[in-house]
Enzyme design. Structure first.
Site, PDB file in Angstrom:
ATOM      1  N   GLY A  13      25.203 -45.428  43.319  1.00 58.10           N
ATOM      2  CA  GLY A  13      24.762 -44.066  42.999  1.00 58.10           C
ATOM      3  C   GLY A  13      25.067 -43.110  44.140  1.00 58.10           C
ATOM      4  O   GLY A  13      24.364 -42.117  44.351  1.00 58.10           O
ATOM      5  N   ALA A  14      26.153 -43.380  44.866  1.00 55.88           N
ATOM      6  CA  ALA A  14      26.473 -42.589  46.069  1.00 55.88           C
ATOM      7  C   ALA A  14      26.996 -41.198  45.727  1.00 55.88           C
ATOM      8  O   ALA A  14      27.158 -40.365  46.612  1.00 55.88           O
ATOM      9  CB  ALA A  14      27.480 -43.341  46.945  1.00 55.88           C
ATOM     10  N   TYR A 158      11.317 -45.697  31.746  1.00 56.62           N
ATOM     11  CA  TYR A 158      11.638 -45.435  33.160  1.00 56.62           C
ATOM     12  C   TYR A 158      10.543 -46.029  34.050  1.00 56.62           C
ATOM     13  O   TYR A 158      10.832 -46.743  35.012  1.00 56.62           O
ATOM     14  CB  TYR A 158      11.759 -43.925  33.362  1.00 56.62           C
ATOM     15  CG  TYR A 158      12.119 -43.497  34.765  1.00 56.62           C
ATOM     16  CD1 TYR A 158      13.433 -43.607  35.226  1.00 56.62           C
ATOM     17  CD2 TYR A 158      11.165 -42.979  35.625  1.00 56.62           C
ATOM     18  CE1 TYR A 158      13.774 -43.203  36.515  1.00 56.62           C
ATOM     19  CE2 TYR A 158      11.496 -42.570  36.908  1.00 56.62           C
ATOM     20  CZ  TYR A 158      12.798 -42.682  37.349  1.00 56.62           C
ATOM     21  OH  TYR A 158      13.130 -42.272  38.615  1.00 56.62           O
TER      22      TYR A 158
HETATM   23  N1  LIG Z   1      15.115 -37.183  42.282  1.00 60.87           N
HETATM   24  C1  LIG Z   1      13.868 -37.585  42.070  1.00 60.87           C
HETATM   25  O1  LIG Z   1      12.935 -36.776  41.964  1.00 60.87           O
HETATM   26  C2  LIG Z   1      13.562 -39.067  41.958  1.00 60.87           C
HETATM   27  C3  LIG Z   1      12.227 -39.431  41.824  1.00 60.87           C
HETATM   28  C4  LIG Z   1      11.911 -40.780  41.741  1.00 60.87           C
HETATM   29  C5  LIG Z   1      12.909 -41.733  41.803  1.00 60.87           C
HETATM   30  N2  LIG Z   1      14.211 -41.346  41.921  1.00 60.87           N
HETATM   31  C6  LIG Z   1      15.206 -42.406  41.949  1.00 60.87           C
HETATM   32  O2  LIG Z   1      16.092 -42.200  43.041  1.00 60.87           O
HETATM   33  C7  LIG Z   1      17.368 -42.777  42.740  1.00 60.87           C
HETATM   34  C8  LIG Z   1      18.438 -41.767  43.056  1.00 60.87           C
HETATM   35  O3  LIG Z   1      18.272 -40.670  42.186  1.00 60.87           O
HETATM   36  P1  LIG Z   1      18.783 -39.183  42.512  1.00 60.87           P
HETATM   37  O4  LIG Z   1      17.595 -38.323  42.533  1.00 60.87           O
HETATM   38  O5  LIG Z   1      19.722 -39.212  43.666  1.00 60.87           O
HETATM   39  O6  LIG Z   1      19.522 -38.891  41.135  1.00 60.87           O
HETATM   40  P2  LIG Z   1      21.017 -38.494  40.799  1.00 60.87           P
HETATM   41  O7  LIG Z   1      21.044 -38.318  39.331  1.00 60.87           O
HETATM   42  O8  LIG Z   1      21.448 -37.366  41.667  1.00 60.87           O
HETATM   43  O9  LIG Z   1      21.836 -39.802  41.206  1.00 60.87           O
HETATM   44  C9  LIG Z   1      21.821 -40.975  40.437  1.00 60.87           C
HETATM   45  C10 LIG Z   1      23.218 -41.571  40.505  1.00 60.87           C
HETATM   46  O10 LIG Z   1      23.213 -42.816  39.791  1.00 60.87           O
HETATM   47  C11 LIG Z   1      24.466 -42.923  39.124  1.00 60.87           C
HETATM   48  N3  LIG Z   1      24.370 -43.871  38.008  1.00 60.87           N
HETATM   49  C12 LIG Z   1      23.729 -43.695  36.828  1.00 60.87           C
HETATM   50  N4  LIG Z   1      23.912 -44.764  36.041  1.00 60.87           N
HETATM   51  C13 LIG Z   1      24.665 -45.642  36.753  1.00 60.87           C
HETATM   52  C14 LIG Z   1      25.182 -46.929  36.486  1.00 60.87           C
HETATM   53  N5  LIG Z   1      24.980 -47.558  35.313  1.00 60.87           N
HETATM   54  N6  LIG Z   1      25.913 -47.537  37.453  1.00 60.87           N
HETATM   55  C15 LIG Z   1      26.144 -46.928  38.632  1.00 60.87           C
HETATM   56  N7  LIG Z   1      25.695 -45.701  38.947  1.00 60.87           N
HETATM   57  C16 LIG Z   1      24.953 -45.080  38.011  1.00 60.87           C
HETATM   58  C17 LIG Z   1      24.757 -41.501  38.650  1.00 60.87           C
HETATM   59  O11 LIG Z   1      26.126 -41.330  38.335  1.00 60.87           O
HETATM   60  C18 LIG Z   1      24.280 -40.673  39.832  1.00 60.87           C
HETATM   61  O12 LIG Z   1      25.317 -40.395  40.735  1.00 60.87           O
HETATM   62  C19 LIG Z   1      17.291 -43.201  41.262  1.00 60.87           C
HETATM   63  O13 LIG Z   1      17.029 -44.581  41.198  1.00 60.87           O
HETATM   64  C20 LIG Z   1      16.097 -42.431  40.737  1.00 60.87           C
HETATM   65  O14 LIG Z   1      15.494 -43.080  39.640  1.00 60.87           O
HETATM   66  C21 LIG Z   1      14.559 -40.036  42.005  1.00 60.87           C
END
Ligand SMILES: NC(=O)c1ccc[n+]([C@@H]2O[C@H](COP(=O)([O-])OP(=O)(O)OC[C@H]3O[C@@H](n4cnc5c(N)ncnc54)[C@H](O)[C@@H]3O)[C@@H](O)[C@H]2O)c1
Length: 250
Positions: A13-14, A158
Site C-alpha cells: 500500500g505504498a 472492516y
Molecule cells: N486513514 C485512516 O483514517 C485510517 C484509519 C484506520 C486505519 N487505516 C488503515 O491504514 C492503512 C493505510 O491506509 P491509508 O489511510 O494510507 O489509505 P489509502 O487508501 O491512502 O492507502 C491504501 C493503499 O492500499 C492499496 N490497496 C488496496 N487494496 C490492495 C490490495 N488488494 N493489494 C495491495 N494494495 C492494496 C491502495 O491501492 C492504496 O494505495 C489501511 O490498512 C487502513 O485500513 C487508515
C-alpha cells in the site's frame, strides 16, 4: 536516532497516504525500500515524492502486488530477498474501507468477503510469504484501526477484519519470536484518501469528539511504524499502539 542503513524494508500500500509517508521517512533514515501497491501507476506519486527528496534509485525497488494473491506475495517477497539478501521489516499498509458500506442486515456475502479478503486474508498471505526471508532482529508491522477496538456501525466487515489483524499479529509474535517482532498500529482518523469521504460527510463532528481536536497526519502514523521497526522497540512484540489523538484509549 532511528537508523535504517543496510536494512531492507518492504511496504505494501505504498501508493497510499500512510504507506507513502512511511516510505519517505524510512528512506531518509537510510533504508533499502521495496515499495508495492496494486499497480505501478499507483506507486508513481510516491516515487516522484522520493525523487524530489533526492532519493537514490539503487535503494528502491517498485513492484506491483495485490495482497489477495498468495502466489504474487510469495513471488514479490522472494524477489525482495534475492535483490537485498533478506528482509528486515515488512510494513503492511494496504487496505480498503468503504464509507457507510451498509448495515450487517443489508450486507451481501460478497461485500463481507471482500472486506475480509483484502484486509485480513491479504495480511495472512503477506506474512506467510515473508516468514522464510526474515532476517534475525526483523520486524513486521501491521495496520489495524480504531474500528477494531470500538466497532463501527455500517462497517462491520472492516471492523471484523481489523480485529482479526490484531489476533493474527499476536499469534505471529508468539510464533516468530525471538527472531522477529510483530506489532500493530491502530490509527484513528488520518488525513488520507481513505478517510476523505468520512471527513467530507462528518468531519467537524468527528473532529470535535477527538481529544487532540484534529485528524492525524500520515507522517504521525509513519513515525510510530518506524519506531516499531527500529531497535528502539527491541523489547516490544505482540503489541498494538493506538495512533488516534485519544479517540479511543485502550
Ligand atoms: N486513514 C485512516 O483514517 C485510517 C484509519 C484506520 C486505519 N487505516 C488503515 O491504514 C492503512 C493505510 O491506509 P491509508 O489511510 O494510507 O489509505 P489509502 O487508501 O491512502 O492507502 C491504501 C493503499 O492500499 C492499496 N490497496 C488496496 N487494496 C490492495 C490490495 N488488494 N493489494 C495491495 N494494495 C492494496 C491502495 O491501492 C492504496 O494505495 C489501511 O490498512 C487502513 O485500513 C487508515
Amino acid at each position: 536516532m532511528i537508523d535504517f542503513h543496510g536494512k531492507t524494508v518492504l511496504i505494501t500500500g505504498a501508493g497510499g497516504g500512510i504507506g507513502a509517508a512511511t516510505a519517505q521517512l524510512l528512506h531518509r533514515a537510510g533504508a533499502q525500500l521495496v515499495l508495492t501497491d496494486l499497480s505501478a501507476e499507483m506507486l508513481k506519486p510516491t516515487l516522484q515524492a522520493l525523487a524530489e527528496q533526492g532519493a537514490s534509485t539503487d535503494r528502491i525497488l517498485a513492484l506491483p502486488l495485490d495482497v489477495c494473491d498468495a502466489k504474487a506475495c510469495a513471488s514479490v517477497l522472494a524477489q525482495t530477498a534475492a535483490r537485498f539478501a533478506g528482509i528486515d521489516s515488512v510494513i503492511h499498509c494496504a487496505g480498503i474501507y468503504i464509507y457507510r458500506e451498509g448495515l450487517v442486515a443489508d450486507l451481501s456475502t460478497e461485500q463481507w468477503q471482500r472486506m475480509l479478503r483484502v484486509n485480513l486474508d491479504g495480511c495472512f498471505h503477506l506474512c506467510q510469504a515473508a516468514i522464510p526471508h526474515l532476517r534475525p532482529h526483523s520486524a513486521i508491522v501491521l495496520v489495524a484501526s480504531v474500528a477494531a477496538s470500538r466497532g463501527s456501525a455500517m462497517h462491520a466487515g472492516y471492523a471484523a477484519a481489523k480485529s482479526g489483524v490484531i489476533g493474527l499479529a499476536k499469534s505471529l509474535a508468539l510464533e516468530l519470536a525471538p527472531a522477529t517482532r510483530v506489532n500493530v498500529i491502530s490509527p484513528g482518523l488520518i488525513n488520507t484518501a481513505m478517510a476523505s469521504a468520512m471527513v467530507a460527510h462528518r468531519g467537524s463532528a468527528v473532529k470535535d469528539a477527538i481529544p487532540l481536536q484534529r485528524f492525524g497526519e500520515p507522517e504521525e502514523a509513519a513515525s510510530v511504524i518506524a519506531f516499531l521497526c527500529s531497535g528502539m522497540a527491541s523489547y516490544v512484540t505482540g503489541e498494538t499502539i493506538n495512533v488516534n489523538g485519544g479517540m479511543y484509549i485502550g
